[in-house]
Scaffold this motif. Structure first.
Motif, short mmCIF file in Angstrom:
data_model
loop_
_atom_site.label_atom_id
_atom_site.label_comp_id
_atom_site.label_asym_id
_atom_site.label_seq_id
_atom_site.Cartn_x
_atom_site.Cartn_y
_atom_site.Cartn_z
N LYS A 187 2.78 3.82 2.55
CA LYS A 187 2.21 5.16 2.67
C LYS A 187 0.70 5.02 2.55
O LYS A 187 0.20 4.48 1.57
CB LYS A 187 2.75 6.07 1.57
N ILE A 188 -0.02 5.52 3.54
CA ILE A 188 -1.48 5.41 3.52
C ILE A 188 -2.11 6.53 2.71
O ILE A 188 -3.20 6.40 2.17
CB ILE A 188 -2.04 5.38 4.96
N ALA A 189 -1.41 7.67 2.62
CA ALA A 189 -1.88 8.82 1.84
C ALA A 189 -0.69 9.75 1.62
O ALA A 189 0.28 9.72 2.37
CB ALA A 189 -3.01 9.55 2.55
N GLU A 190 -0.79 10.59 0.61
CA GLU A 190 0.31 11.51 0.33
C GLU A 190 0.46 12.56 1.42
O GLU A 190 1.56 13.03 1.71
CB GLU A 190 0.12 12.19 -1.03
N THR A 191 -0.65 12.97 2.01
CA THR A 191 -0.62 13.93 3.12
C THR A 191 -1.42 13.36 4.28
O THR A 191 -2.39 12.63 4.08
CB THR A 191 -1.20 15.29 2.71
N TYR A 192 -1.00 13.70 5.50
CA TYR A 192 -1.71 13.25 6.68
C TYR A 192 -3.00 14.07 6.85
O TYR A 192 -3.00 15.29 6.70
CB TYR A 192 -0.86 13.43 7.93
N SER A 193 -4.08 13.38 7.21
CA SER A 193 -5.36 14.05 7.44
C SER A 193 -6.27 13.07 8.15
O SER A 193 -6.00 11.86 8.18
CB SER A 193 -6.00 14.47 6.12
N PRO A 194 -7.39 13.55 8.71
CA PRO A 194 -8.36 12.61 9.30
C PRO A 194 -8.86 11.59 8.27
O PRO A 194 -9.22 10.47 8.64
CB PRO A 194 -9.48 13.54 9.79
N ASP A 195 -8.87 11.96 6.99
CA ASP A 195 -9.30 11.02 5.95
C ASP A 195 -8.36 9.82 5.90
O ASP A 195 -8.79 8.69 5.61
CB ASP A 195 -9.32 11.71 4.58
N ALA A 196 -7.07 10.06 6.15
CA ALA A 196 -6.11 8.95 6.15
C ALA A 196 -6.41 7.98 7.28
O ALA A 196 -6.18 6.77 7.14
CB ALA A 196 -4.69 9.50 6.28
N LEU A 197 -6.93 8.48 8.39
CA LEU A 197 -7.32 7.59 9.48
C LEU A 197 -8.45 6.66 9.04
O LEU A 197 -8.48 5.49 9.41
CB LEU A 197 -7.77 8.41 10.70
N ILE A 200 0.87 -1.18 0.00
CA ILE A 200 0.00 0.00 0.00
C ILE A 200 0.90 1.23 0.00
O ILE A 200 1.72 1.41 0.90
CB ILE A 200 -0.93 0.00 1.23
N GLY A 201 0.76 2.04 -1.03
CA GLY A 201 1.64 3.21 -1.14
C GLY A 201 1.22 4.11 -2.28
O GLY A 201 0.04 4.15 -2.65
N THR A 202 2.19 4.82 -2.82
CA THR A 202 1.93 5.75 -3.92
C THR A 202 2.56 5.20 -5.18
O THR A 202 3.79 5.15 -5.29
CB THR A 202 2.52 7.14 -3.60
N PRO A 203 1.76 4.74 -6.13
CA PRO A 203 2.32 4.19 -7.37
C PRO A 203 3.27 5.19 -8.03
O PRO A 203 2.97 6.38 -8.15
CB PRO A 203 1.08 3.94 -8.24
N GLY A 204 4.46 4.68 -8.43
CA GLY A 204 5.45 5.52 -9.09
C GLY A 204 6.45 6.16 -8.16
O GLY A 204 7.52 6.59 -8.62
N LYS A 205 6.17 6.21 -6.86
CA LYS A 205 7.11 6.80 -5.91
C LYS A 205 8.22 5.79 -5.60
O LYS A 205 7.98 4.60 -5.47
CB LYS A 205 6.40 7.22 -4.62
N TRP A 206 9.45 6.32 -5.41
CA TRP A 206 10.62 5.47 -5.29
C TRP A 206 10.49 4.43 -4.19
O TRP A 206 10.71 3.24 -4.42
CB TRP A 206 11.87 6.33 -5.03
N SER A 207 10.15 4.83 -2.99
CA SER A 207 10.15 3.88 -1.87
C SER A 207 9.06 2.83 -2.03
O SER A 207 9.25 1.66 -1.70
CB SER A 207 10.00 4.62 -0.54
N THR A 208 7.89 3.23 -2.55
CA THR A 208 6.82 2.27 -2.79
C THR A 208 7.26 1.22 -3.81
O THR A 208 7.11 0.01 -3.61
CB THR A 208 5.56 2.99 -3.30
N GLU A 209 7.83 1.69 -4.91
CA GLU A 209 8.23 0.77 -5.98
C GLU A 209 9.42 -0.10 -5.54
O GLU A 209 9.50 -1.28 -5.90
CB GLU A 209 8.58 1.56 -7.24
N ALA A 210 10.35 0.47 -4.77
CA ALA A 210 11.49 -0.31 -4.29
C ALA A 210 11.03 -1.44 -3.38
O ALA A 210 11.54 -2.56 -3.44
CB ALA A 210 12.47 0.59 -3.54
N LEU A 211 10.05 -1.17 -2.55
CA LEU A 211 9.52 -2.20 -1.65
C LEU A 211 8.77 -3.27 -2.45
O LEU A 211 8.92 -4.47 -2.19
CB LEU A 211 8.59 -1.55 -0.63
N ALA A 212 7.99 -2.84 -3.45
CA ALA A 212 7.29 -3.81 -4.30
C ALA A 212 8.29 -4.67 -5.08
O ALA A 212 8.09 -5.88 -5.24
CB ALA A 212 6.35 -3.08 -5.25
N ASP A 213 9.37 -4.06 -5.56
CA ASP A 213 10.41 -4.81 -6.27
C ASP A 213 11.04 -5.86 -5.36
O ASP A 213 11.28 -7.01 -5.76
CB ASP A 213 11.50 -3.87 -6.78
N ALA A 214 11.35 -5.46 -4.13
CA ALA A 214 12.01 -6.36 -3.18
C ALA A 214 11.10 -7.53 -2.82
O ALA A 214 11.57 -8.67 -2.68
CB ALA A 214 12.43 -5.59 -1.93
#
Length: 293
Positions: free
Chosen positions: A64-74, A8-22
């Protein structure tokens, strides 16, 4: 049998994709999930993203649950609790992350564990906020939901427009959270833990003269070797949360070390650039072993 572990993350972002690759390297399965595309049907207990029921997976890693923290992310984390109840192993557990998305929840947990922090005041009263600013001399006003210093305001007690700035902050943040400004001496630290075990520490070094050292404000990562007492402080700070992977933000001040916060998701790039550690590979291996145990 191939273990199906999604990220669960942001498609295309380095850390998300690196974790998916691993994870793909270990399981042959690759799935990146954007929570903005997830629908929960409580009647059927299906948590669906692009036609796939996440409750049918063996595991989920929350990068990453959301790009920015907010009550919606909860709310997104509450949705993941359904997958947990259906037997999906989630790293870190949704209930653990919930205590870290809201800055106040994190702070209260740290205070209850007797972890040293900057003097902190939380109030909805502008008069009380002004009194706290006068006590502190200089304070950072922080939104309850933010990362990388976004939305934070540094105020000095003797500023001619201090009341106006407090009022402006209050208009955007009904619950005001302010901490006495710490003397960072140009850097602060990120202490990295995996499954509660210490991995490394990196420094964020100010390069721009900004009041904070975040990479968002131009800071740079550098190696740092802590002593045993400092590592123990970091261990105590992260222990109450039960996270899979996290970074504890620590500052060394003239009055001793203090903890600012514990990260909900950890610093993958800081571990790589500051410590030379491939955290994505280590997390993937940790998760894979836990799922197959």
């Amino acid at each position: 049998m191939t273990e199906k572990i999604g990220v669960i993350g942001t498609p295309g972002k380095w850390s998300t994709e690196a974790l998916a690759d691993a994870l793909e390297a270990r399981t042959g399965y690759r799935q990146v999930i954007d929570m903005a595309r997830v629908t929960l049907d409580l009647g059927t207990r299906a948590l669906v993203c692009d036609g796939m029921d996440l409750c049918a997976l063996d595991g989920l890693v929350v990068k990453k649950i959301a790009e920015t923290y907010s009550p919606d992310a909860l709310d997104r984390l509450e949705m993941l609790r359904v997958a947990e109840a259906m037997g999906v192993k989630i790293f870190s557990p949704a209930t653990a992350i919930l205590r870290l998305m809201d800055r106040l929840a994190c702070t209260v947990t740290l205070a209850n564990a007797d972890v040293p922090m900057p003097p902190t005041t939380i109030t909805e009263d502008v008069t009380a906020a002004r009194a706290a600013l006068d006590r502190y001399g200089s304070a950072v006003f922080k939104p309850l939901f933010s990362t990388k210093a976004r939305g934070m305001v540094l105020l000095d007690a003797d500023a001619p427009d201090a009341e106006a700035q407090i009022a402006a902050f209050k208009a955007a943040n009904p619950v005001m959270y302010l901490q006495k400004k710490a003397d960072l001496s140009g850097h602060d630290l990120g202490m990295v833990f995996l499954g509660g075990a210490y991995l490394c520490t990196y420094a964020r070094v100010n390069q721009t003269g900004s009041w904070n050292t975040t990479i968002h404000s131009g800071g740079k990562y550098a190696p740092f070797e802590p002593d045993a007492a400092l590592i123990e402080l970091g261990r105590r700070a992260q222990a109450p949360f039960g996270l899979t992977f996290t970074t504890v933000d620590i500052a060394l001040t003239p009055d001793g070390p203090i903890v600012f916060e514990v990260s909900a998701f950890g610093g993958y790039r800081g571990a790589l650039e500051g410590c030379g550690i491939d955290a994505a590979a280590l997390v993937a291996e940790h998760v894979h072993q836990a799922v197959t145990a």
